[in-house]
Scaffold this active site. Structure first.
Site, PDB file in Angstrom:
ATOM      1  N   THR A 237       0.290   2.983  -7.118  1.00 36.97           N
ATOM      2  CA  THR A 237       1.164   3.538  -8.151  1.00 36.97           C
ATOM      3  C   THR A 237       0.820   4.973  -8.541  1.00 36.97           C
ATOM      4  OG1 THR A 237      -0.223   2.558  -9.865  1.00 36.97           O
ATOM      5  CG2 THR A 237       1.722   1.309  -9.172  1.00 36.97           C
ATOM      6  N   ASP A 238      -0.417   5.414  -8.265  1.00 41.35           N
ATOM      7  CA  ASP A 238      -0.829   6.717  -8.800  1.00 41.35           C
ATOM      8  C   ASP A 238       0.053   7.871  -8.324  1.00 41.35           C
ATOM      9  OD1 ASP A 238      -2.765   5.489 -10.226  1.00 41.35           O
ATOM     10  OD2 ASP A 238      -4.467   6.226  -9.052  1.00 41.35           O
TER      11      ASP A 238
ATOM     12  N   SER B 144      -3.148   5.318  -3.255  1.00 39.36           N
ATOM     13  CA  SER B 144      -2.129   6.369  -3.107  1.00 39.36           C
ATOM     14  C   SER B 144      -2.648   7.749  -3.471  1.00 39.36           C
ATOM     15  CB  SER B 144      -0.872   6.035  -3.906  1.00 39.36           C
ATOM     16  OG  SER B 144      -1.109   6.079  -5.286  1.00 39.36           O
TER      17      SER B 144
ATOM     18  N   THR C 244      -2.649  -1.489  -4.783  1.00 37.22           N
ATOM     19  CA  THR C 244      -2.965  -2.762  -5.423  1.00 37.22           C
ATOM     20  C   THR C 244      -1.919  -3.837  -5.116  1.00 37.22           C
ATOM     21  OG1 THR C 244      -3.959  -1.470  -7.187  1.00 37.22           O
ATOM     22  CG2 THR C 244      -3.578  -3.765  -7.649  1.00 37.22           C
TER      23      THR C 244
END
Ligand SMILES: *[C@@H]1O[C@H](CO)[C@@H](O)[C@H](O)[C@H]1NC(C)=O
Ligand SMILES: *[C@@H]1O[C@H](CO)[C@@H](O)[C@H](O)[C@H]1NC(C)=O
Ligand SMILES: *[C@@H]1O[C@H](CO)[C@@H](O)[C@H](O)[C@H]1NC(C)=O
Ligand SMILES: *[C@@H]1O[C@H](CO)[C@@H](O)[C@H](O)[C@H]1NC(C)=O
Ligand SMILES: *[C@@H]1O[C@H](CO)[C@@H](O)[C@H](O)[C@H]1NC(C)=O
Ligand SMILES: *[C@@H]1O[C@H](CO)[C@@H](O)[C@H](O)[C@H]1NC(C)=O
Ligand SMILES: *[C@@H]1O[C@H](CO)[C@@H](O)[C@H](O)[C@H]1NC(C)=O
Ligand SMILES: *[C@@H]1O[C@H](CO)[C@@H](O)[C@H](O)[C@H]1NC(C)=O
Ligand SMILES: *[C@@H]1O[C@H](CO)[C@@H](O)[C@H](O)[C@H]1NC(C)=O
Ligand SMILES: *[C@@H]1O[C@H](CO)[C@@H](O)[C@H](O)[C@H]1NC(C)=O
Length: 360
Positions: free
Chosen positions: A129-130, A96, A49
């Site tokens: 971010t995951d 990710s 993102t």
């Protein structure tokens, strides 16, 4: 679901395109802007993102491959040019959750080559971010450098009011360009806070203040484009370095989750499917069921499978679990990369136990 699909499409179709056609070499013409009195930072873009801020939603539909350069990304945050000269490299272009150990190994080898260049001051990795903490942990254990490496992401796509990507990216570049950041290992930066990759984890799937390091605390914060560190540079207890410069493939390591009445044979199935090591996300500090431990013991003693006992709770200290290897502070996803790198290094179960025990 739709929201994540839309934001994924948004970034993947449009916003990573700016990087795709950058050529890599090391002369000034590769810089988006150049000012001889500024340090040089290289941005490796993995997707996520964060890349979603670079342009308006109209432009995302209009993008054609190769029509925009990395300059678009930096142009959206003009202040970056006041802090650093930027080179950009597209490594992957995915959310990710799609990244694999092969992608992370590739990134590591690119960064190893980059930090070896005397003219590079620091590295920024833009990332979804995951699984961000996994990549950051891997880099922390494999890139043995005092140069700052900052892994950055965003929680809101650019279409959102108050998108966090632009400020996060600016802050990441500032930290990577600063002499104050030297010798602090790989760092995770979101929401104005700087955390050690070794301890920082994603705690919430939606909120801006999701990256936390509850027990160890943050390394510092950034205000008005100035990093403030709480302590002088230090190395986390138990951090070891693994050399992956010649590695071409990493061994499979799977994570199993602990819960009431878990099927003990899933561990066996994982090994039958090719796992060379296992990490258990145990209950509490690392509890596994009696029938489960019996199967695990068999895998350890009869098949020499290293099994790390970690915890499904976000924090805690896992020690002394049966015949397995305690993860101590490491959560399952970080312990997995530590185990994978240990197996890759050819370490025995005793060696691996010793490596994890450095945190004890
Ligand atoms: C810089 O790179 C460009 C293209 O990669 C090349 O044409 C140019 O000669 C290089 N300049 C120097 C000074 O190496
Ligand atoms: C280059 O950077 C220095 C230090 O930040 C600044 O004083 C100078 O104005 C910059 N030069 C240009 C042309 O932007
Ligand atoms: C860059 O620095 C110059 C000189 O301090 C300043 O005038 C300018 O506003 C800065 N640009 C941004 C985008 O912050
Ligand atoms: C490795 O990085 C290069 C960019 O330098 C990219 O083209 C390639 O697809 C990457 N491979 C993997 C497996 O991530
Ligand atoms: C930045 O890179 C350029 C080009 O390689 C180099 O001339 C310059 O010395 C570098 N700056 C620093 C501070 O290392
Ligand atoms: C950072 O350190 C380098 C090497 O010691 C030095 O040349 C440079 O001036 C320093 N930069 C700042 C902004 O202090
Ligand atoms: C890491 O780098 C330091 C300083 O260059 C060196 O002393 C140390 O042996 C390296 N560690 C590993 C595991 O390569
Ligand atoms: C990696 O390969 C190079 C070239 O064959 C060799 O010189 C180096 O020692 C190897 N490194 C390791 C850690 O095996
Ligand atoms: C190890 O294998 C032997 C022979 O198959 C079996 O009898 C024994 O129960 C196994 N040990 C464990 C701990 O499962
Ligand atoms: C692994 O264990 C062997 C035997 O105890 C020891 O000689 C070796 O130094 C250990 N290696 C590491 C990396 O701990």
């Amino acid at each position: 679901m739709w929201r994540s699909i839309i934001s994924f499409l948004f970034f993947s179709v449009a916003l990573c395109q700016p990087f795709l056609f950058q050529k890599r070499s090391s002369n000034i013409s590769d810089f988006i802007s150049f000012n001889a009195s500024l340090p040089n930072v290289t941005i490796f873009a993995m997707g996520g993102t964060i890349a979603g801020y670079a342009s308006s939603s109209t432009e995302t539909v209009d993008y054609a491959a190769g029509s925009v350069g990395i300059a678009t990304l930096v142009d959206a945050v003009p202040a970056i040019k006041n802090f650093s000269n930027i080179r950009g490299v597209q490594v992957t272009n995915v959310g990710s959750e799609e990244l694999t150990p092969a992608n992370v190994l590739n990134l590591t080898q690119l960064i190893l080559a980059e930090v070896a260049k005397p003219d590079v001051h620091g590295i920024v990795v833009t990332h979804g971010t995951d699984s961000l903490e996994e990549t950051a942990m891997f880099l922390d254990m494999t890139v043995n450098t005092t140069k700052p490496i900052v892994v950055v992401g965003a929680m809101r796509p650019s279409t959102a009011i108050s998108a966090d990507g632009p400020m996060n990216l600016l802050n990441a570049v500032v930290v990577a360009a600063s002499n104050r950041s030297i010798g602090r290992g790989t760092m995770i930066l979101l929401n104005d806070r700087i955390g050690s990759a070794f301890y920082t984890t994603k705690t919430n799937g939606n909120m801006l203040d999701t990256f936390k390091s509850y027990e160890a605390g943050f390394l510092g914060m950034i205000l008005d484009q100035r990093p403030h560190f709480f302590y002088s540079p230090a190395t986390p207890t138990g951090k070891v370095h693994f050399d992956v410069s010649n590695t071409t493939e990493l061994p499979a390591v799977e994570i199993l989750y602990g819960y009431q009445g878990l099927n003990p044979n899933l561990a066996k199935a994982a090994v039958d499917l090719g796992a060379k090591g296992l990490v258990l996300a145990g209950m509490g500090a690392a509890s596994w069921t009696d029938p489960g431990n019996e199967v695990i013991d068999g895998l350890i003693s009869n098949q020499s499978i290293p099994v790390v006992y970690s915890h499904r709770t976000m924090d805690g200290f896992s020690d002394y679990y049966y015949n397995g290897i305690p993860s101590y502070f490491q959560n399952p996803q970080k312990a997995r990369y530590m185990l994978m790198l240990s197996i890759n290094a050819g370490y025995s179960i005793q060696n691996i136990t010793d490596i994890f025990s450095l945190e004890y």
